[in-house]
Design a protein around this motif. Structure first.
Motif, PDB file in Angstrom:
ATOM      1  N   ASN A   1       0.829  -1.211   0.000  1.00 26.94           N
ATOM      2  CA  ASN A   1       0.000   0.000   0.000  1.00 26.94           C
ATOM      3  C   ASN A   1       0.856   1.250   0.000  1.00 26.94           C
ATOM      4  O   ASN A   1       0.562   2.213  -0.695  1.00 26.94           O
ATOM      5  N   ILE A   2       1.914   1.237   0.767  1.00 29.72           N
ATOM      6  CA  ILE A   2       2.805   2.400   0.836  1.00 29.72           C
ATOM      7  C   ILE A   2       3.486   2.606  -0.513  1.00 29.72           C
ATOM      8  O   ILE A   2       3.557   3.725  -1.017  1.00 29.72           O
ATOM      9  N   HIS A   3       3.952   1.522  -1.124  1.00 29.26           N
ATOM     10  CA  HIS A   3       4.610   1.613  -2.433  1.00 29.26           C
ATOM     11  C   HIS A   3       3.628   2.121  -3.490  1.00 29.26           C
ATOM     12  O   HIS A   3       3.976   2.957  -4.320  1.00 29.26           O
ATOM     13  N   ASP A   4       2.387   1.594  -3.463  1.00 28.72           N
ATOM     14  CA  ASP A   4       1.354   2.046  -4.409  1.00 28.72           C
ATOM     15  C   ASP A   4       1.049   3.523  -4.210  1.00 28.72           C
ATOM     16  O   ASP A   4       0.888   4.274  -5.179  1.00 28.72           O
ATOM     17  N   ASN A   5       0.953   3.962  -2.960  1.00 26.10           N
ATOM     18  CA  ASN A   5       0.688   5.375  -2.659  1.00 26.10           C
ATOM     19  C   ASN A   5       1.835   6.256  -3.143  1.00 26.10           C
ATOM     20  O   ASN A   5       1.607   7.329  -3.702  1.00 26.10           O
ATOM     21  N   GLU A   6       3.063   5.811  -2.935  1.00 23.93           N
ATOM     22  CA  GLU A   6       4.222   6.584  -3.380  1.00 23.93           C
ATOM     23  C   GLU A   6       4.244   6.692  -4.911  1.00 23.93           C
ATOM     24  O   GLU A   6       4.533   7.750  -5.462  1.00 23.93           O
ATOM     25  N   ALA A   7       3.929   5.606  -5.579  1.00 26.78           N
ATOM     26  CA  ALA A   7       3.891   5.623  -7.049  1.00 26.78           C
ATOM     27  C   ALA A   7       2.783   6.559  -7.535  1.00 26.78           C
ATOM     28  O   ALA A   7       2.965   7.307  -8.502  1.00 26.78           O
ATOM     29  N   LEU A   8       1.654   6.505  -6.853  1.00 26.90           N
ATOM     30  CA  LEU A   8       0.534   7.374  -7.218  1.00 26.90           C
ATOM     31  C   LEU A   8       0.893   8.840  -6.999  1.00 26.90           C
ATOM     32  O   LEU A   8       0.616   9.691  -7.853  1.00 26.90           O
ATOM     33  N   ILE A   9       1.533   9.130  -5.911  1.00 33.10           N
ATOM     34  CA  ILE A   9       1.945  10.510  -5.623  1.00 33.10           C
ATOM     35  C   ILE A   9       2.942  10.980  -6.679  1.00 33.10           C
ATOM     36  O   ILE A   9       2.850  12.106  -7.183  1.00 33.10           O
ATOM     37  N   LYS A  10       3.882  10.110  -7.032  1.00 31.31           N
ATOM     38  CA  LYS A  10       4.875  10.460  -8.051  1.00 31.31           C
ATOM     39  C   LYS A  10       4.190  10.727  -9.399  1.00 31.31           C
ATOM     40  O   LYS A  10       4.517  11.691 -10.100  1.00 31.31           O
ATOM     41  N   GLN A  11       3.218   9.879  -9.742  1.00 29.98           N
ATOM     42  CA  GLN A  11       2.470  10.070 -10.992  1.00 29.98           C
ATOM     43  C   GLN A  11       1.728  11.398 -10.988  1.00 29.98           C
ATOM     44  O   GLN A  11       1.731  12.130 -11.981  1.00 29.98           O
ATOM     45  N   LYS A  12       1.094  11.713  -9.876  1.00 30.71           N
ATOM     46  CA  LYS A  12       0.362  12.977  -9.757  1.00 30.71           C
ATOM     47  C   LYS A  12       1.314  14.163  -9.912  1.00 30.71           C
ATOM     48  O   LYS A  12       0.987  15.137 -10.592  1.00 30.71           O
ATOM     49  N   GLU A  13       2.488  14.078  -9.287  1.00 31.10           N
ATOM     50  CA  GLU A  13       3.460  15.168  -9.388  1.00 31.10           C
ATOM     51  C   GLU A  13       3.932  15.351 -10.828  1.00 31.10           C
ATOM     52  O   GLU A  13       4.078  16.480 -11.309  1.00 31.10           O
TER      53      GLU A  13
END
Length: 161
Positions: free
Chosen positions: A3-15
């Protein structure tokens, strides 16, 4: 941990998306400034042409025809731009209707689209008609203006259109 890795990837994508949007916005702002500069230059050319026509064309009727033609061209182009925007929004509204949309709403949206398509077609016909008037105006301007001034006139009309 996943979940943390998915959230980090999602945040990176959003940025990354935000960065791309800012770059696109900057590009659009630059294009807008360029268009505004072109509009100002063409307006200045139009003023010089009006002054030249008023000075060189001895026939008051021809001066009036020139002025009326330019004013009508500007009005028709504004009308076409306005209708094009409305038409695009109406098409988006039709496409955005859910399949289970209220039939009354769906019909109202389709009717509005039909009306705008008719108005747009009429405005395009007006533009074609004013194109014929341009030939008439060009013909009498040939008698009074130099080749360079005629080229300025042709460029001015092209940019207005």
């Amino acid at each position: 941990a996943r979940n943390i890795h998915d959230n980090e990837a999602l945040i990176k994508q959003k940025e990354e998306l935000i960065e791309k949007l800012y770059k696109k916005l900057d590009l659009l702002k630059d294009e807008r400034r360029g268009l505004q500069d072109e509009i100002q230059e063409n307006d200045a050319l139009g003023k010089r042409l009006r002054d030249t026509v008023n000075t060189k064309c001895e026939n008051p009727s021809e001066r009036d025809k020139f002025s009326t033609y330019v004013e009508d061209l500007e009005k028709i182009v504004r009308l076409l731009l306005n209708l094009s925007g409305q038409l695009a929004r109406a098409e988006n509204a039709v496409q955005g209707l859910p399949s289970d949309a209220d039939p009354k709403l769906k019909q109202m949206t389709l009717d509005k689209l039909d009306r705008l398509q008719t108005k747009h077609a009429d405005a395009k016909q007006l533009k074609e008609d004013i194109g014929k008037r341009s030939d008439t105006v060009s013909n009498f301007l040939r008698k009074s203006l130099s080749d360079e001034e005629l080229n300025d006139y042709a460029y001015f009309v092209k940019m207005k259109s």
